[in-house]
Design an enzyme around this catalytic site. Structure first.
Site, PDB file in Angstrom:
ATOM      1  N   ALA A 156      -7.160  46.678  -2.923  1.00  0.00           N
ATOM      2  CA  ALA A 156      -6.981  46.918  -1.433  1.00  0.00           C
ATOM      3  C   ALA A 156      -8.287  47.658  -0.900  1.00  0.00           C
ATOM      4  CB  ALA A 156      -5.822  48.046  -1.620  1.00  0.00           C
ATOM      5  N   TYR A 157      -8.078  48.178  -1.458  1.00  0.00           N
ATOM      6  CA  TYR A 157      -9.788  48.879  -0.470  1.00  0.00           C
ATOM      7  C   TYR A 157     -10.874  48.623  -0.222  1.00  0.00           C
ATOM      8  CZ  TYR A 157     -13.575  53.165  -1.259  1.00  0.00           C
ATOM      9  OH  TYR A 157     -14.470  53.710   0.188  1.00  0.00           O
TER      10      TYR A 157
END
Length: 250
Positions: A156-157
């Protein structure tokens, strides 16, 4: 008296209450920039601004949640009112919730996306009318080596951080005509998040450090903040659309 490199510059830094954000604010102020210290936790920003003023610099503290456009627009307006303009934006703010992709939720992705890619976009858009009024304005955005490498557990990052690099390249192309330079810094430095990582998984942290040829973790002010000072200054006046790796050679 010797003129400091950034005298006359006005910088707005997000995620500025601690870690790399704080180090960047201190480094900018030491070179003469007037600094707006912006972050979600106002008390931390106040502490950084007081630290800068105690050392003879000029700074104000601003509460700013980059997931809220209203907060961003208010931060930009207050910076311009306080210092008479805006020449420099450093987008450091970023929240994340890590873990394997198979277990990642859309809420995890939304957290990274809203605070990272969209937060950076919102700030750039809000600052643009003021940046274009100067002949040498600069935006410094933050990427991540975990995204470039594809590090396990940071899906996600990584999505948000690589989006920031794409956004930065497009902005450099579109806004160069106004004298606005846009670059990305990829740091490896001590921060509260890094400290949590080291405490939670010391073996993995040791492996990460072993992979750094210079053999140490970067200092937020001296290794990252000072590099941002260089990017903001006229020394790098012909550099735009680039990614500067500050990872100790990793």
């Amino acid at each position: 008296m010797v003129r400091k490199r950034l005298e006359g510059k006005v910088a707005l830094v997000t995620g500025a209450g601690q870690g790399i954000g704080r180090g960047t604010c201190v480094a900018l102020a030491k070179e003469g920039a007037m600094v707006a210290v912006a972050g979600r936790t106002e008390s931390k920003c106040v502490a950084v601004a007081e630290e800068i003023r105690a050392s003879g610099g000029t700074a104000i503290a601003l509460r700013c949640d980059v997931t809220l456009r209203s907060d961003i627009e208010d931060a930009v307006s207050r910076t311009v009112r306080s210092f008479g303009g805006l020449t420099t934006v450093v987008n450091n703010a970023q929240s994340l919730r890590d873990g394997p992709l198979e277990f990642a939720t859309e809420d995890d992705i939304s957290l990274s996306w809203e605070s990272g890619a969209l937060g950076t976009f919102r700030m750039m858009q809000a600052a643009f009318p003021h940046l274009r009024e100067n002949t040498d304005s600069c935006i410094v955005n933050f990427g991540s080596a975990t995204a470039i490498r594809g590090s396990t557990g940071f899906g996600a990052y990584a999505m948000a951080k690589e989006a920031i690099r794409g956004l930065s390249r497009v902005a450099a192309t579109e806004w160069g005509r106004y004298g606005i330079r846009v670059n990305v810094v990829v740091p490896h430095a001590l921060s509260p998040a890094a400290a949590e990582f080291h405490a939670a998984d010391p073996e993995r942290a040791a492996r990460v450090l072993k992979a750094v040829p210079l053999g140490r973790v970067g200092d937020p002010e001296l290794d990252i903040g000072r590099a941002v000072v260089g990017l903001v200054s006229s020394d790098f006046g012909y550099m735009s659309g680039q990614t500067l790796m500050l990872t100790g050679g990793a």
